[in-house]
Each structure stands twice: as structure tokens, then as C-alpha cells.
Write a protein that holds these residues in place. Structure first.
Motif, PDB file in Angstrom:
ATOM      1  N   TYR A 164       0.825  -1.209   0.000  1.00 15.15           N
ATOM      2  CA  TYR A 164       0.000   0.000   0.000  1.00 15.15           C
ATOM      3  C   TYR A 164       0.863   1.266   0.000  1.00 15.15           C
ATOM      4  O   TYR A 164       0.489   2.265  -0.606  1.00 15.15           O
ATOM      5  CB  TYR A 164      -1.005  -0.023   1.153  1.00 15.15           C
TER       6      TYR A 164
ATOM      7  N   LEU B 238       0.050   4.995  -0.282  1.00 17.37           N
ATOM      8  CA  LEU B 238      -0.811   5.247   0.873  1.00 17.37           C
ATOM      9  C   LEU B 238      -0.096   4.846   2.160  1.00 17.37           C
ATOM     10  O   LEU B 238       0.525   3.788   2.232  1.00 17.37           O
ATOM     11  CB  LEU B 238      -2.111   4.452   0.752  1.00 17.37           C
ATOM     12  N   GLU B 239      -0.192   5.694   3.160  1.00 18.00           N
ATOM     13  CA  GLU B 239       0.369   5.412   4.479  1.00 18.00           C
ATOM     14  C   GLU B 239      -0.781   5.316   5.480  1.00 18.00           C
ATOM     15  O   GLU B 239      -1.741   6.086   5.402  1.00 18.00           O
ATOM     16  CB  GLU B 239       1.332   6.522   4.909  1.00 18.00           C
TER      17      GLU B 239
ATOM     18  N   VAL C  33      -3.029   5.970   8.663  1.00 20.94           N
ATOM     19  CA  VAL C  33      -3.199   7.113   9.560  1.00 20.94           C
ATOM     20  C   VAL C  33      -3.291   6.649  11.012  1.00 20.94           C
ATOM     21  O   VAL C  33      -3.169   7.446  11.929  1.00 20.94           O
ATOM     22  CB  VAL C  33      -4.443   7.962   9.187  1.00 20.94           C
TER      23      VAL C  33
ATOM     24  N   TYR D 292      -6.458   3.328   6.802  1.00 26.70           N
ATOM     25  CA  TYR D 292      -6.082   4.260   5.736  1.00 26.70           C
ATOM     26  C   TYR D 292      -7.242   5.206   5.476  1.00 26.70           C
ATOM     27  O   TYR D 292      -8.404   4.821   5.586  1.00 26.70           O
ATOM     28  CB  TYR D 292      -5.780   3.495   4.439  1.00 26.70           C
ATOM     29  N   ARG D 293      -6.906   6.439   5.098  1.00 28.84           N
ATOM     30  CA  ARG D 293      -7.919   7.412   4.665  1.00 28.84           C
ATOM     31  C   ARG D 293      -7.487   7.965   3.318  1.00 28.84           C
ATOM     32  O   ARG D 293      -6.315   8.294   3.114  1.00 28.84           O
ATOM     33  CB  ARG D 293      -8.039   8.559   5.658  1.00 28.84           C
ATOM     34  N   CYS D 294      -8.434   8.072   2.424  1.00 33.50           N
ATOM     35  CA  CYS D 294      -8.173   8.707   1.128  1.00 33.50           C
ATOM     36  C   CYS D 294      -9.502   9.190   0.563  1.00 33.50           C
ATOM     37  O   CYS D 294     -10.520   8.513   0.692  1.00 33.50           O
ATOM     38  CB  CYS D 294      -7.446   7.775   0.163  1.00 33.50           C
ATOM     39  N   GLY D 295      -9.475  10.367  -0.018  1.00 31.17           N
ATOM     40  CA  GLY D 295     -10.674  10.906  -0.646  1.00 31.17           C
ATOM     41  C   GLY D 295     -11.874  11.041   0.269  1.00 31.17           C
ATOM     42  O   GLY D 295     -13.006  10.917  -0.173  1.00 31.17           O
TER      43      GLY D 295
ATOM     44  N   THR E   8     -12.797   8.997   2.604  1.00 29.68           N
ATOM     45  CA  THR E   8     -13.292   7.700   3.069  1.00 29.68           C
ATOM     46  C   THR E   8     -12.156   6.980   3.784  1.00 29.68           C
ATOM     47  O   THR E   8     -11.021   7.435   3.804  1.00 29.68           O
ATOM     48  CB  THR E   8     -13.789   6.827   1.892  1.00 29.68           C
ATOM     49  N   GLU E   9     -12.484   5.850   4.368  1.00 28.80           N
ATOM     50  CA  GLU E   9     -11.452   5.081   5.032  1.00 28.80           C
ATOM     51  C   GLU E   9     -11.640   3.595   4.775  1.00 28.80           C
ATOM     52  O   GLU E   9     -12.722   3.135   4.435  1.00 28.80           O
ATOM     53  CB  GLU E   9     -11.414   5.371   6.531  1.00 28.80           C
TER      54      GLU E   9
ATOM     55  N   PHE F 277     -11.613   2.368  -6.149  1.00 31.75           N
ATOM     56  CA  PHE F 277     -11.180   3.765  -6.087  1.00 31.75           C
ATOM     57  C   PHE F 277     -11.758   4.470  -7.306  1.00 31.75           C
ATOM     58  O   PHE F 277     -11.661   3.952  -8.418  1.00 31.75           O
ATOM     59  CB  PHE F 277      -9.648   3.868  -6.161  1.00 31.75           C
TER      60      PHE F 277
END
Length: 139
Positions: A28, A34-35, A37, A46-49, A51-52, A71
Motif C-alpha cells: 500500500y 498510501l500510508e 493514519v 487508511y484514509r483517502c478521498g 473515506t477510510e 477507487f
């Protein structure tokens, strides 16, 4: 609250199993950029955009027979090209209604609730065998 709206205000989040959590963390980070959180001994958040999702330690294996998480992106070709550069192998899909060409499928009528007439999509597996999708709405 009525029975009909019991989850209407809940947040939904994906959970992806990993037999090797450190291998998944590297995938990831190194491949998807992606790291986590937050992390605990049993999983990575993980969180992106907005969402999690969680990758969690599991003794079971993912069947990888369906899209487990997707995604949505603005430029599918650019994302696919970059992920290929990072070593991702995209799935060839030949299913009723669509087939991938060059790793990308044109899917007419997919996700009409998003105001799109269809979607362009590609699929790949993470280090743990989870099937992940990338999609771009076609308006």
C-alpha cells in the motif's frame, strides 16, 4: 429513529484481510502511495478521498473473486499507467456486458446513481490477493 433508517447515518468502511500485514503495508505504501493514519497490532487504517478502509491481519485468505474495494479517479489512463510503472499487473476480464482491452473495460450503464452513463474500469490484486478496482465515471 425508525427501523427503516437504522443505518442511514452510519459511515461505511471497507475491511480487507491480510495474511501478512507488513507485506500489505509495503504494498500500500510503495505501490499505491498510501500510508496508514492509525495502526494497531491487528490492522492498519487508511484514509483517502474522504473515506477510510482497514487492512487487518487474518488467518483466512481473500477469495479475490469479486471487487472488494474500488477507487474512483478522474484520469483512469494516467493512474493505470503509473501503477503499471510501479509493477501492478491488471486483470483481464471477459464477463457479460464488458471485456477489458489494454487492462481497461468500458462498462455501459454502470452506477447510474452517480449521474454517469457508464464507467471505465480496471482491476488488480493487492499483495494479499484482494481484488481492487479503479473506476472513472463516463458522463
Amino acid at each position: 429513529m425508525t427501523h427503516a433508517d437504522v443505518l442511514s447515518r452510519a459511515r461505511a468502511a471497507t475491511r480487507l484481510p491480510a495474511r501478512d500485514l507488513e507485506r500489505a503495508r509495503r504494498f500500500y505504501a510503495d505501490v499505491l502511495g498510501l500510508e496508514p493514519v492509525d495502526e494497531r497490532p491487528g490492522g492498519l487504517l487508511y484514509r483517502c478521498g474522504g473515506t477510510e478502509f482497514v487492512v487487518f491481519r487474518s488467518t483466512g485468505a481473500s477469495p479475490g473473486t469479486f471487487t472488494q474495494m474500488g477507487f474512483e479517479v478522474d484520469d483512469l489512463e494516467a493512474v493505470v499507467a503509473e501503477l503499471r510503472r510501479r509493477g501492478v499487473v491488471f486483470e483481464d476480464v471477459d464477463a457479460p456486458g464488458f471485456r477489458t482491452r489494454g487492462g481497461i473495460a468500458e462498462i455501459e450503464g454502470n452506477y447510474p446513481s452517480k449521474g454517469a452513463r457508464g464507467e471505465r474500469a480496471a482491476w488488480f490484486r493487492d499483495s494479499e490477493g484482494n481484488l481492487l478496482g479503479i473506476g472513472q465515471p463516463v458522463r
